[in-house]
Design a protein around this motif. Sequence first.
Motif, PDB file in Angstrom:
ATOM      1  N   ALA A  16      14.876  -7.730   4.706  1.00 13.38           N
ATOM      2  CA  ALA A  16      13.672  -8.378   4.186  1.00 13.38           C
ATOM      3  C   ALA A  16      12.487  -7.416   4.228  1.00 13.38           C
ATOM      4  N   ALA A  17      12.361  -6.634   5.296  1.00  9.81           N
ATOM      5  CA  ALA A  17      11.246  -5.687   5.417  1.00  9.81           C
ATOM      6  C   ALA A  17      11.390  -4.550   4.402  1.00  9.81           C
ATOM      7  N   VAL A  18      12.615  -4.053   4.227  1.00  8.77           N
ATOM      8  CA  VAL A  18      12.847  -2.981   3.257  1.00  8.77           C
ATOM      9  C   VAL A  18      12.555  -3.495   1.857  1.00  8.77           C
ATOM     10  N   GLY A  19      13.026  -4.702   1.559  1.00  4.67           N
ATOM     11  CA  GLY A  19      12.769  -5.293   0.254  1.00  4.67           C
ATOM     12  C   GLY A  19      11.283  -5.494   0.013  1.00  4.67           C
ATOM     13  N   GLY A  75      17.728 -10.362  -1.183  1.00  7.24           N
ATOM     14  CA  GLY A  75      19.080 -10.452  -1.741  1.00  7.24           C
ATOM     15  C   GLY A  75      19.474  -9.202  -2.522  1.00  7.24           C
ATOM     16  N   THR A  76      18.522  -8.608  -3.209  1.00  4.45           N
ATOM     17  CA  THR A  76      18.806  -7.379  -3.954  1.00  4.45           C
ATOM     18  C   THR A  76      19.128  -6.246  -2.994  1.00  4.45           C
ATOM     19  N   MET A 136       9.677  -2.209  -0.788  1.00  2.84           N
ATOM     20  CA  MET A 136      10.063  -1.695  -2.106  1.00  2.84           C
ATOM     21  C   MET A 136       9.684  -2.657  -3.231  1.00  2.84           C
ATOM     22  N   GLY A 137       9.205  -3.848  -2.884  1.00  3.07           N
ATOM     23  CA  GLY A 137       8.859  -4.827  -3.904  1.00  3.07           C
ATOM     24  C   GLY A 137      10.075  -5.516  -4.498  1.00  3.07           C
ATOM     25  N   MET A 163       0.844  -1.166   0.000  1.00  8.62           N
ATOM     26  CA  MET A 163       0.000   0.000   0.000  1.00  8.62           C
ATOM     27  C   MET A 163       0.896   1.238   0.000  1.00  8.62           C
ATOM     28  N   PRO A 164       0.746   2.124  -0.977  1.00  8.88           N
ATOM     29  CA  PRO A 164       1.588   3.313  -1.035  1.00  8.88           C
ATOM     30  C   PRO A 164       1.296   4.265   0.113  1.00  8.88           C
ATOM     31  N   ASN A 165       2.343   4.925   0.530  1.00  7.83           N
ATOM     32  CA  ASN A 165       2.235   5.896   1.612  1.00  7.83           C
ATOM     33  C   ASN A 165       1.806   7.233   1.006  1.00  7.83           C
TER      34      ASN A 165
END
Length: 175
Positions: A50-53, A61-62, A56-57, A1-3
């Motif tokens: 993991a939460a940041v990924g 690993g990225t 950001m979708g 959901m976008p902020n």
Amino acid sequence: MPNPDPITLTLDRRLLEHPRAYHLRRMRGAIWLYLDLLARGAGTIEIEPAAVGGAMGLPEGTVRSWLGHLRKAGYLEAQRLNGKVRVTIENRAPAVPPIAAVEPPKPERFFTATKIMRALGERVDPGAIDVALERHDDDAIRRALAGAMATPAEKIRRSRTALFLFLLKKAYAQE
């Protein structure tokens, strides 16, 4: 959901403005992670890749790869902590290598080693002809080539190329 809340960032102008886009080329896709981390606040923060990924979708690993890339390039400091990462960002751009003075392009030479060998009708080591091309201008080369071509074959002792190099060094270089 976008902020829905807008974010205002203060960036060092050098991050975006560079004649060769130095920082943008260096950061590549990691610029999005860098902007996300800046939006969270400059200084030291703890993040979970993991939460940041997920936000950001991106795969975890990225995010880890981008953190390593940004750390290696000097944009941030990162330390691993039991599944989290402590990130320290100073709101400054790393040093940019100085831009080398742009030299004007050398004018195109009319003569090349291949052209001279073809005109002389001999296949020799092009290294000697390349050296002659570097040392003499096109006018001197033109006169020496004309002199070598005007000499009859029976009057040439070694080769037409040797005569050309001799004329270039001795006769036409003095003028």
